[in-house]
Scaffold this active site. Structure first.
Site, PDB file in Angstrom:
ATOM      1  N   GLY A 194      -5.600  -5.801 -10.879  1.00 15.85           N
ATOM      2  CA  GLY A 194      -6.234  -4.776 -10.074  1.00 15.85           C
ATOM      3  C   GLY A 194      -7.101  -3.860 -10.912  1.00 15.85           C
ATOM      4  N   CYS A 202       0.840  -1.197   0.000  1.00 18.27           N
ATOM      5  CA  CYS A 202       0.000   0.000   0.000  1.00 18.27           C
ATOM      6  C   CYS A 202       0.879   1.254   0.000  1.00 18.27           C
ATOM      7  CB  CYS A 202      -0.927  -0.001   1.202  1.00 18.27           C
ATOM      8  SG  CYS A 202      -2.033   1.421   1.247  1.00 18.27           S
ATOM      9  N   HIS A 235       3.862  -5.879  -7.250  1.00 18.56           N
ATOM     10  CA  HIS A 235       3.410  -4.768  -8.078  1.00 18.56           C
ATOM     11  C   HIS A 235       4.666  -4.037  -8.513  1.00 18.56           C
ATOM     12  CE1 HIS A 235       0.600  -1.046  -8.641  1.00 18.56           C
ATOM     13  NE2 HIS A 235       1.465  -1.205  -9.636  1.00 18.56           N
TER      14      HIS A 235
END
Length: 370
Positions: free
Chosen positions: A227, A101, A171
């Site tokens: 995503g 995050c 990611h």
């Protein structure tokens, strides 16, 4: 692809997205194709404190198997308690840990994509989680690092494998990149070379099923995490199923078919949230994603984006040109974008990558329940 005892085919994972991957959206995606579908990120402290909002967020539809929960935590002991609670109370079949995050309220307190810089703290968290999980597989999702001068993904991947994590997902952006620029697929390939014993999944810039095939071919990764590419496109999972099984068919729904999915999505949210007005307000953010590329007048778009009831939304959906065909060239970026000028971090966070401070007691407080 196997994640612990769980067979995942096609090798596709729905990325947890705050305010998006709740049960109604997961059900729509799961109906289109198989894979692993992860709920919204929740905080470990909120879970162990049995925060009512958090307990609502981890509800799964009867059709959802396997059930996947993503946890955010910074304290090894609290993470361990949360994972043990999930295992002992049969709340899920798989636990994913969030170390990716990039939002400032998380990184400035040492969480999310900031935490892997502290290698020993990361190791302690993973060790506690795996020990508490019993037979449940534990996975982790991360970014390349804080910025290009503070990359952490190779060390983090090796630590994860050493501590018994079942799979790692990358990611391929730094926290500073946020959701801007282009994902660095070569970093996924480097991680795969460095971590041989467990599956490596790639994430970033998968806007259509063929992107997923290209990522696997280019990087050698074992699977993909999707995503933003599925925002307003739950049928992307049908395309991914076809692609990984060698079938050329791709979903090209008409505007009428899209409208039907939109109505079902809103109905599902209404049943999930219990309060219709809140559910419809939550659905509004999806309208632009569903309609991207279609020709829809500004007044009708406004109606759909400001609907206050399920009946009102249905009336507006009925006004769409239902036989309008799928628009070309719509497999393009959706959702968040843009880069950060800097990553907010706790004071002195970058001084020593090996020290093991546990971020302060407020590190999860204002994101409890999500």
């Amino acid at each position: 692809m196997k994640i612990g005892p769980i067979e995942v085919w096609p090798p596709v994972v729905l990325a947890p997205m705050a305010g998006i991957t709740n049960a109604p959206f997961r059900v729509l995606c799961r109906e289109q194709g198989a894979g692993l579908f992860v709920c919204e990120m929740i905080t470990t402290r909120a879970l162990v404190e049995r925060n009512p909002k958090t307990l609502r967020m981890i509800r799964f539809a009867d059709s959802e198997r396997p059930r996947s929960i993503q946890l955010y935590g910074v304290d090894p002991a609290i993470v361990g308690r949360a994972v043990r609670m999930i295992a002992e109370e049969d709340l899920a079949d798989h636990v994913d840990l969030n170390f990716g995050c990039p939002v400032p309220k998380v990184t400035r307190r040492g969480g999310g994509s900031a935490l892997p810089y502290k290698r020993n703290l990361l190791r302690r968290i993973l060790r506690e989680a795996v020990a508490a999980a019993g037979s449940l597989p534990v996975t982790m999702k991360m970014r390349k690092g804080i910025d290009d001068d503070h990359l952490t993904y190779l060390d983090a991947g090796r630590i994860a494998a050493e501590e018994g994590v079942a799979a790692v997902a990358l990611h391929a952006r730094t926290a500073k990149q946020h959701y801007g620029g282009v994902a660095d697929w070569e970093a996924i390939a480097r991680l795969k070379e460095a971590v041989q014993d467990i599956p490596v999944l790639g994430n970033g810039d998968i806007w259509c099923a063929d992107d997923a095939l290209r990522m696997v071919a280019r990087t050698g990764c074992d699977g993909v995490v999707v995503g933003r590419g599925c925002l307003g496109r739950p049928w992307l999972f049908r395309d991914l199923d076809n692609a990984f099984n060698g079938r050329p068919e791709r979903a090209r729904p008409s505007l009428g078919e899209v409208a039907e999915v939109m109505a079902r999505h809103a109905e599902g949210l209404t049943a999930c949230f219990d309060i219709e007005r809140y559910a419809i307000a939550d659905f509004r953010k999806h309208v632009g994603w569903y309609l991207k590329g279609f020709t829809v007048g500004s007044e009708l778009r406004r109606e759909l984006a400001t609907a206050e009831s399920l009946d009102g939304l249905r009336e507006s959906l009925a006004k769409l040109e239902h036989d309008q065909p799928w628009p070309p060239n719509t497999d393009t970026p959706r959702g968040k974008s843009g880069e950060r000028s800097k990553v907010l971090l706790p004071d002195g966070w970058l001084d020593d990558p090996w020290d093991c401070p546990i971020p302060g007691g407020d590190a999860e407080s204002d994101i409890s329940g999500g």
